[in-house]
Motif scaffolding. Structure first.
Motif, mmCIF file in Angstrom:
data_model
loop_
_atom_site.group_PDB
_atom_site.id
_atom_site.type_symbol
_atom_site.label_atom_id
_atom_site.label_comp_id
_atom_site.label_asym_id
_atom_site.label_seq_id
_atom_site.Cartn_x
_atom_site.Cartn_y
_atom_site.Cartn_z
ATOM 1 N N ASP A 10 24.056 35.492 -34.738
ATOM 2 C CA ASP A 10 23.748 34.131 -34.255
ATOM 3 C C ASP A 10 25.009 33.459 -33.690
ATOM 4 N N CYS A 11 26.122 33.610 -34.406
ATOM 5 C CA CYS A 11 27.385 33.013 -33.931
ATOM 6 C C CYS A 11 27.792 33.608 -32.582
ATOM 7 N N PHE A 12 27.744 34.943 -32.498
ATOM 8 C CA PHE A 12 28.117 35.604 -31.244
ATOM 9 C C PHE A 12 27.176 35.191 -30.112
ATOM 10 N N GLN A 13 25.889 35.059 -30.430
ATOM 11 C CA GLN A 13 24.941 34.714 -29.376
ATOM 12 C C GLN A 13 25.199 33.302 -28.839
ATOM 13 N N ALA A 14 25.684 32.417 -29.731
ATOM 14 C CA ALA A 14 25.965 31.039 -29.308
ATOM 15 C C ALA A 14 27.103 30.992 -28.277
ATOM 16 N N VAL A 15 28.064 31.927 -28.401
ATOM 17 C CA VAL A 15 29.215 31.873 -27.472
ATOM 18 C C VAL A 15 29.105 32.901 -26.340
ATOM 19 N N LEU A 16 28.285 33.911 -26.532
ATOM 20 C CA LEU A 16 28.080 34.918 -25.468
ATOM 21 C C LEU A 16 26.568 35.040 -25.210
ATOM 22 N N PRO A 17 25.957 33.978 -24.653
ATOM 23 C CA PRO A 17 24.483 33.924 -24.585
ATOM 24 C C PRO A 17 23.858 34.941 -23.634
ATOM 25 N N LYS A 18 24.660 35.533 -22.754
ATOM 26 C CA LYS A 18 24.068 36.462 -21.778
ATOM 27 C C LYS A 18 23.923 37.876 -22.344
ATOM 28 N N ILE A 19 24.468 38.106 -23.519
ATOM 29 C CA ILE A 19 24.428 39.457 -24.090
ATOM 30 C C ILE A 19 23.312 39.530 -25.139
ATOM 31 N N GLY A 20 22.522 40.597 -25.074
ATOM 32 C CA GLY A 20 21.389 40.761 -25.992
ATOM 33 C C GLY A 20 21.842 40.928 -27.438
ATOM 34 N N ARG A 21 20.955 40.586 -28.386
ATOM 35 C CA ARG A 21 21.321 40.630 -29.801
ATOM 36 C C ARG A 21 21.765 42.029 -30.242
ATOM 37 N N GLU A 22 21.085 43.055 -29.762
ATOM 38 C CA GLU A 22 21.427 44.414 -30.188
ATOM 39 C C GLU A 22 22.804 44.823 -29.677
ATOM 40 N N GLU A 23 23.061 44.424 -28.419
ATOM 41 C CA GLU A 23 24.361 44.798 -27.817
ATOM 42 C C GLU A 23 25.523 44.069 -28.484
ATOM 43 N N LEU A 24 25.255 42.893 -29.039
ATOM 44 C CA LEU A 24 26.345 42.094 -29.602
ATOM 45 C C LEU A 24 27.097 42.832 -30.705
#
Lengths: 79, 348
Positions: A10-24
């Motif tokens: 969730d934290c990573f998605q907030a700052v890198l929103p263009k990258i899919g959850r699995e790839e994060l």
């Protein structure tokens, strides 16, 4: 997927929103062109707030990938 | 990645990295070793990449400040460069975790982009004042602008010619005396300024050392009658003088003391030198403009902190703050590598 990993994504998605959850799970500063200094600072601040940890000089500069941050949190997270 | 503190043994490594940066002073061994390797409160941090080499640098001066009745450490970042995307963020966090409050005064566009992203408040009112503006011409400027600047340059005059703007009663009350050594009795016993740099005499002796071979600092004691009323430190170059740092017991005698100090060193000038200072206080601003200084666009001035309640609140009134220009390396960007120790001592 455990709770820590889920919240970290969730934290990573907030700052890198263009990258899919699995790839994060695989991202690192070196492999991700969107990861700039603003991302670094915002991500560390968000992680400190979310997990109740206070990163110290000496630790901060090692937090350069999802894996390194995950490992750091496993060692230091407030339970 | 790993952050290491610079020591003189790192200079060749730093120099190689500095060739990729816009910094001039990081290539100057004397500057780097004096300011970043001689005292505990001012260090240069090298962010070392995993595969070797320097990925970023940050100079950090932990400056003693006084805000109201409270002492605090204000971290002034200098020479902030990142050679790898993302790397600058680690140095930025290191900066904020090393002090109560971070200060940005000047700085690159990249640094301000990061600062804005962290919502540091910018404070209004840090006025820049120039006497004998340089009117520099830049490549690509149109002919009319170059002509206007040429006229502007022709209107400049030696600093001493402005001395008629000092009221006679000021000269009978306020005077300055040049000093070489920093002593505790130079420091104001009571400062009227609410937010100010409040160093010890030892700190000033390091930061504005009057014997450095690569920059010429001149120190003046300000006297009100026979009573010490503060000090002013001037950074003297061949074509410009910066009011580096000053403090005093009241705004009026401080501003006139700054002007009298300028006249002491520029009295024999045949050519006009530019003088630059920053000032927030309206009494001091009025004195500077009455002497001949002109207001310029304000400098961006931001303060940020990871600790709640430490930094002044956004929108705080800055009219009673004492903000001087030559903090961090603001006055040390144009170091002359040819200025020798012999030349330096010649003036004494």
């Amino acid at each position: 997927m455990n709770e820590l990993e889920d919240r970290l994504i969730d934290c990573f998605q907030a700052v890198l929103p263009k990258i899919g959850r699995e790839e994060l799970r695989q991202v690192s500063m070196k492999s991700t062109s969107e990861w700039d200094s603003v991302v670094t600072v915002t991500l560390i601040s968000l992680i400190e707030e979310t997990f109740g940890v206070e990163t110290q000089p000496g630790d901060i500069e090692r937090l350069t990938s999802f894996k390194s941050i995950h490992d750091y949190l496993q060692r230091n997270k407030q339970l | 990645m790993q952050i290491v503190e610079y020591t003189p043994e790192h200079f060749d490594l730093l120099h190689a990295a500095a060739l990729q940066m816009a910094s001039r002073n990081l290539k100057h061994r004397g500057f780097v070793n004096h300011y970043y390797a001689s005292v505990s409160w001012c260090r240069l941090y090298l962010l070392m990449a995993a595969q070797g080499g320097v990925a970023g640098v940050l100079g950090l001066e932990r400056m003693p400040f006084r805000y109201g009745a409270r002492d605090m450490t204000v971290g002034f970042g200098t020479n902030y460069y990142s050679m790898e995307s993302g790397a600058g963020g680690f140095l930025f966090m290191h900066w904020l975790k090393s002090c109560d409050v971070g200060i940005s005064f000047g700085g690159s566009q990249d640094a301000h982009r990061l600062i804005r992203s962290q919502r540091w408040p910018y404070f209004e009112g840090v006025g820049v004042y120039l006497l004998n503006k340089a009117y520099e011409v830049y490549p690509g400027q149109p002919a009319w602008k170059r002509a206007a600047k040429w006229i502007g340059r022709r209107m400049r005059r030696p600093i001493a010619s402005y001395s008629n703007n000092i009221p006679p009663q000021i000269r009978s009350r306020i005077s300055v005396k040049e000093e070489i050594a920093y002593t505790a009795d130079l420091l104001p016993r009571n400062s009227p300024f609410e937010f100010r740099f409040a160093p010890s005499a030892d700190y000033l002796a390091w930061r504005y050392d009057t014997r450095l071979p690569f920059v010429r600092y001149r120190l003046f004691r300000i006297l009100l009658g026979n009573t010490p009323a503060g000090y002013v430190i001037l950074n003297e170059g061949t074509d410009r003088i910066l009011v580096a740092q000053c403090d005093g017991e009241d705004p009026e005698s401080l501003a006139w003391g700054v002007i009298l100090g300028l006249l002491e060193i520029a009295n024999a000038d045949k050519v006009p030198r530019t003088v630059k200072l920053t000032c927030c206080n309206p009494v001091m601003q009025q004195i500077y403009t009455s002497f001949g200084f002109k207001a310029e666009p304000v400098h961006p001035f931001a303060l940020g902190s990871l600790r709640r309640g430490m930094a002044p609140l956004p929108g705080s009134d800055t009219s009673n703050w004492l903000i001087n220009f030559d903090w961090g390396d603001n006055g040390l960007m144009d170091l002359s590598p040819t200025l020798s120790v012999a030349t330096h001592f010649w003036c004494f």
